[in-house]
Design an enzyme around this catalytic site. Structure first.
Site, short mmCIF file in Angstrom:
data_model
loop_
_atom_site.label_atom_id
_atom_site.label_comp_id
_atom_site.label_asym_id
_atom_site.label_seq_id
_atom_site.Cartn_x
_atom_site.Cartn_y
_atom_site.Cartn_z
N ARG A 148 1.32 -7.00 -1.50
CA ARG A 148 1.22 -8.42 -1.90
C ARG A 148 -0.05 -8.72 -2.67
O ARG A 148 -0.19 -9.78 -3.27
CB ARG A 148 1.25 -9.30 -0.65
CG ARG A 148 2.53 -9.19 0.13
CD ARG A 148 2.37 -9.80 1.51
NE ARG A 148 1.39 -9.05 2.31
CZ ARG A 148 1.01 -9.40 3.54
NH1 ARG A 148 1.53 -10.47 4.11
NH2 ARG A 148 0.13 -8.67 4.20
N CYS A 203 -4.19 -8.73 6.80
CA CYS A 203 -4.27 -7.30 6.43
C CYS A 203 -3.80 -6.44 7.60
O CYS A 203 -4.39 -6.48 8.69
CB CYS A 203 -5.71 -6.95 6.05
SG CYS A 203 -5.90 -5.22 5.57
N HIS A 252 -8.12 -9.11 2.20
CA HIS A 252 -7.12 -10.19 2.24
C HIS A 252 -6.76 -10.53 3.68
O HIS A 252 -6.77 -9.66 4.55
CB HIS A 252 -5.85 -9.79 1.45
CG HIS A 252 -5.08 -8.69 2.08
ND1 HIS A 252 -3.93 -8.91 2.81
CD2 HIS A 252 -5.29 -7.35 2.14
CE1 HIS A 252 -3.47 -7.75 3.26
NE2 HIS A 252 -4.28 -6.78 2.87
N CYS A 278 -7.12 -3.66 -1.16
CA CYS A 278 -6.19 -3.07 -0.20
C CYS A 278 -4.92 -2.61 -0.93
O CYS A 278 -4.53 -3.18 -1.94
CB CYS A 278 -5.84 -4.08 0.88
SG CYS A 278 -4.76 -3.39 2.17
N ASP A 295 -2.04 -3.03 0.13
CA ASP A 295 -0.98 -3.98 0.48
C ASP A 295 -0.22 -4.44 -0.78
O ASP A 295 -0.83 -4.83 -1.77
CB ASP A 295 -1.62 -5.20 1.18
CG ASP A 295 -0.59 -6.12 1.79
OD1 ASP A 295 0.25 -6.66 1.03
OD2 ASP A 295 -0.62 -6.33 3.01
ZN LIG Z 1 -4.49 -4.92 3.76
#
Ligand SMILES: [Zn+2]
Length: 211
Positions: free
Chosen positions: A48, A103, A100, A44, A46
């Site tokens: 993090r 998400c 994750h 992803c 993302d």
């Molecule tokens: Zn995500």
């Protein structure tokens, strides 16, 4: 403030170069020669969920593709080009789809809001929900349902990966495995979902078999 922040990035970069060279003076000469990664990682976007850092891998060790909610969509030229290049040319032997918990993409797909250009992308996650709705509808706790959809999404994206001609062709010629993982942002733990690669492949080849 923004410019200080950007300055810091370039400072970090200079320090990183020095750190690498102090350990190995020819580090960048070697890095410049080419790549030979064992892994393709699809994760992803993302902020993090950093691919290399969470796996403790160095430059050159993993070929990375990231998008919203780690999707493998067969008409997405970007993802398909990455898969083709990694499997056919770099000859990676492990293909990883890593989702994750928490998400945002998966969360958005669970809601009915109109998100414009994101709608067709999120619809592919809603398709995962539809395929697994019998199981998901038995989960009353919304958080647990959300976590489970993250896991099922990873599993379905692994299936999409296995459906590709390049993966099926490569599997017949050499060792190659598809893995489904989930990163737990609450604990830092990387979890192997132990998807049944051989089983999925066999089932898929009955329908999606490509010569
Ligand atoms: Zn995500």
């Amino acid at each position: 403030m923004a410019s200080n922040y950007l300055d810091r990035i370039f400072e970090n970069n200079r320090k990183w170069i020095q750190d690498k060279l102090s350990l190995q003076p020819n580090y960048f000469n070697e890095l410049g020669k080419g790549q030979n990664p064992e892994f393709l990682y699809i994760g992803c976007a993302d902020s993090r969920v950093t691919a290399e850092e969470l796996m403790g891998l160095n430059p050159g060790e993993v070929f990375v593709h990231r998008n919203i909610a780690n999707m493998v969509i067969n008409i997405d030229l970007n993802t398909m080009s990455v898969v083709e290049y990694a499997v056919e040319h770099l000859k990676v032997s492990h293909l990883v789809v890593c989702g994750h918990y928490a998400c945002g993409g998966v969360k958005a797909a669970m809601q009915s809001a109109d998100l414009g250009i994101l709608n067709p992308w999120l619809r592919c996650i809603r398709d995962v929900y539809r395929i697994h709705k019998d199981e998901l509808n038995t989960i009353e706790d919304e958080e647990k349902k959300y976590d489970r959809l993250v896991e099922l999404n990873v599993q379905e994206q692994c299936v999409n990966l296995i459906k590709t001609a390049v993966v099926q062709k490569a599997y017949r010629q050499r060792e190659l495995t598809v893995h489904g993982w989930v990163f737990n942002v609450h604990s830092g733990e990387l979890i192997d979902l132990n998807i049944d690669f051989e089983g999925i492949l066999k089932e898929i080849m009955e329908i999606y078999h490509l010569d």
